[in-house]
Write an enzyme that holds these catalytic residues in place. Structure first.
Site, PDB file in Angstrom:
ATOM      1  N   LYS A   1      44.758  41.582  41.527  1.00  0.00           N
ATOM      2  CA  LYS A   1      44.049  42.419  41.091  1.00  0.00           C
ATOM      3  C   LYS A   1      44.670  43.632  42.385  1.00  0.00           C
ATOM      4  O   LYS A   1      45.400  43.958  41.198  1.00  0.00           O
ATOM      5  CB  LYS A   1      42.608  41.933  42.019  1.00  0.00           C
ATOM      6  CG  LYS A   1      42.212  40.717  41.552  1.00  0.00           C
ATOM      7  CD  LYS A   1      40.429  40.173  41.416  1.00  0.00           C
ATOM      8  CE  LYS A   1      40.175  38.903  41.010  1.00  0.00           C
ATOM      9  NZ  LYS A   1      40.082  38.552  39.600  1.00  0.00           N
TER      10      LYS A   1
ATOM     11  N   SER B   1      31.668  39.061  42.606  1.00  0.00           N
ATOM     12  CA  SER B   1      32.239  40.391  41.255  1.00  0.00           C
ATOM     13  C   SER B   1      31.440  40.853  40.326  1.00  0.00           C
ATOM     14  O   SER B   1      32.212  41.880  39.997  1.00  0.00           O
ATOM     15  CB  SER B   1      33.392  39.969  40.325  1.00  0.00           C
ATOM     16  OG  SER B   1      33.140  38.599  40.794  1.00  0.00           O
TER      17      SER B   1
ATOM     18  N   HIS C   1      38.002  40.627  45.641  1.00  0.00           N
ATOM     19  CA  HIS C   1      37.784  41.538  45.715  1.00  0.00           C
ATOM     20  C   HIS C   1      37.549  42.119  47.083  1.00  0.00           C
ATOM     21  O   HIS C   1      37.388  43.614  46.892  1.00  0.00           O
ATOM     22  CB  HIS C   1      36.393  41.873  44.511  1.00  0.00           C
ATOM     23  CG  HIS C   1      36.843  41.224  43.229  1.00  0.00           C
ATOM     24  ND1 HIS C   1      37.018  42.244  42.179  1.00  0.00           N
ATOM     25  CD2 HIS C   1      36.611  40.045  42.663  1.00  0.00           C
ATOM     26  CE1 HIS C   1      36.776  41.570  40.885  1.00  0.00           C
ATOM     27  NE2 HIS C   1      36.193  40.256  41.308  1.00  0.00           N
TER      28      HIS C   1
HETATM   29  C1  LIG Z   1      35.993  35.893  44.187  1.00  0.00           C
HETATM   30  C2  LIG Z   1      37.959  35.912  42.986  1.00  0.00           C
HETATM   31  N1  LIG Z   1      38.354  34.714  43.733  1.00  0.00           N
HETATM   32  C3  LIG Z   1      39.051  33.658  43.214  1.00  0.00           C
HETATM   33  C4  LIG Z   1      39.005  34.570  41.511  1.00  0.00           C
HETATM   34  C5  LIG Z   1      40.505  33.910  40.399  1.00  0.00           C
HETATM   35  O1  LIG Z   1      42.001  35.153  41.079  1.00  0.00           O
HETATM   36  P1  LIG Z   1      42.654  34.845  40.208  1.00  0.00           P
HETATM   37  O2  LIG Z   1      43.080  35.987  38.508  1.00  0.00           O
HETATM   38  O3  LIG Z   1      44.579  35.634  40.767  1.00  0.00           O
HETATM   39  O4  LIG Z   1      43.501  33.055  39.727  1.00  0.00           O
HETATM   40  C6  LIG Z   1      38.807  35.790  41.357  1.00  0.00           C
HETATM   41  C7  LIG Z   1      38.958  36.376  39.726  1.00  0.00           C
HETATM   42  O5  LIG Z   1      38.641  37.262  39.034  1.00  0.00           O
HETATM   43  C8  LIG Z   1      37.441  36.396  42.305  1.00  0.00           C
HETATM   44  O6  LIG Z   1      36.581  37.055  42.060  1.00  0.00           O
END
Ligand SMILES: Cc1ncc(COP(=O)(O)O)c(C=O)c1O
Length: 396
Positions: free
Chosen positions: A244, A186, A214
């Site tokens: 997202k 990310s 992502h």
């Molecule tokens: C790789 C990854 N996993 C999990 C999440 C968390 O997702 P959520 O916003 O649905 O809790 C994110 C959010 O930034 C992420 O980038």
């Protein structure tokens, strides 16, 4: 009266953060989180959201959510196992499995929750997890919760992964060994080397776990990083978020039927936290159906991402190793990065600075998240502002 010890702890630590300029002041939006946003009455081009496809404000999805509220109400009323499983939860999970080309799927309240749920449902103190050093915070926390031995792997370094997989499996200490990675990282926008990871996993019988928060909606014509590499039957856990590209909120794990059956009886956020609301469920289901019906939004996202990346590169910005719409402009110095982001804001672009400890010291960056909803005019204006501010601050 509150605890004196707590007061002291909070005062000292908040003052410390503020003194170091590390206290994050949160900007409330006075508008929907679209390609343009309003903060303090100021209209800004928004390059900070994860709303990749613009679905957070999509009219069809808003309508679907309203219809769901009319039929089912605003809350699911219970945890899934008591009586919080509505027929629409089942439909969402069936749709997710189709989307991910897996036998089954299970939905959770967030992507963060998925990692809390899934890792510790399978891994324990007698196991080991090979974890990329740039994995998301929720993966790190999920690994810690499991109490398994966490073996940090240098970022996308396949030699390091192979050596550590060999050591871990040949040591005879661990019952199970898992390899866990983001699909798309990310902060840099680079893609995990899944074909090599799968090869190593097959050699050492590792459990494979890909968090594609992502990558879903972005790679593989929208189906994600695993599909992008044609590895749908080779990855044990495919994690995703509904917050997202899907534009709503929630998360899911997709995989074999037995895995999903196990998570339904053993993963604690599923068992002990109320299920997703009807509006979220129905809007998410419709969004996934839309992604399966047409790749138009996905194509628009890539068109916009390529356009922005090209414009920033031509100006002389360092966009690092990005292979996806996530486009960092790497500046380095933390203070300069924050100043750059502030000046962009003054000129009309909302792009947040990301500095240590989120990224390594000396690699401060402003991260840009183009979306399918941006127009060429918005992107042209953003590039113009980047050029102006970049020259003023002698970054380019
Ligand atoms: C790789 C990854 N996993 C999990 C999440 C968390 O997702 P959520 O916003 O649905 O809790 C994110 C959010 O930034 C992420 O980038």
């Amino acid at each position: 009266m509150s605890s004196k010890t707590l007061d002291l702890f909070l005062n000292e630590n908040l003052e410390d953060l503020k003194g170091k300029g590390l206290y994050n002041e949160i900007d409330p939006l006075e508008s929907p989180n679209g390609p343009m946003i309003k903060i303090n009455g100021k209209e800004l081009i928004n390059l900070s959201s994860n709303n990749y496809l613009g679905l957070a404000t999509d009219e069809t999805l808003k309508q679907a959510a309203k219809t769901a509220i009319d039929k089912y109400g605003v809350g699911a009323g219970a945890v899934r196992t008591i009586n919080g499983t509505l027929d629409i939860h089942i439909k969402l999970e069936e749709t997710l499995a189709k989307f991910k080309h897996t036998e089954a799927a299970i939905a959770y309240q967030s992507g963060f929750n998925c990692n809390m749920a899934a890792i510790s449902a399978v891994m324990d103190k007698n196991d080991a997890i090979l974890s990329d050093e740039l994995n998301h915070a929720s993966i790190i926390d999920g690994c810690r919760l499991s109490k398994a031995k966490i073996i940090r792997v240098n970022h996308s370094d396949m030699e390091d992964l192979r050596a550590k997989a060999k050591d871990a499996t040949e040591s005879g200490i661990y019952n199970k060994v898992m390899v866990i990675t983001d699909g798309v990282f990310s902060m840099d926008g680079d893609i995990a080397k899944l074909p090599e990871i799968v090869e190593i996993a097959e050699e050492f019988d590792l459990i494979t776990y890909v968090d594609d928060a992502h990558g879903s909606g972005v790679l593989g014509d929208g189906a994600g990083t695993v599909k992008h590499f044609g590895l749908s039957d080779k990855i044990d856990f495919q994690i995703g978020t509904l917050s997202k590209a899907i534009g709503v909120v929630g998360g899911y794990v997709a995989g074999k039927q037995e895995l999903i059956d196990w998570l339904k009886v053993r993963s604690r956020p599923f068992l002990f936290s109320t299920s997703l609301t009807p509006a979220d469920v129905v809007a998410s289901t419709r969004a996934i159906e839309m992604l399966m019906e047409s790749t138009e939004l996905n194509q628009k996202l890539w068109e916009n991402a390529d356009y922005l990346k090209d414009g920033l590169k031509k100006l002389g910005f360092d966009i690092g190793a990005s292979e996806t719409p996530i486009t960092p402009c790497i500046i380095g110095d933390e203070v300069k990065t924050q100043e750059f982001s502030r000046k962009l804001y003054e000129e009309g672009v909302y792009a947040k600075s990301i500095v240590f400890p989120t990224v390594q010291r000396g690699t401060g960056r402003v991260r840009n998240m183009p979306s399918a909803a941006h127009t060429k005019e918005m992107l042209d204006r953003a590039i113009e502002i980047y050029g102006k501010v970049g020259k003023e601050l002698k970054i380019i």
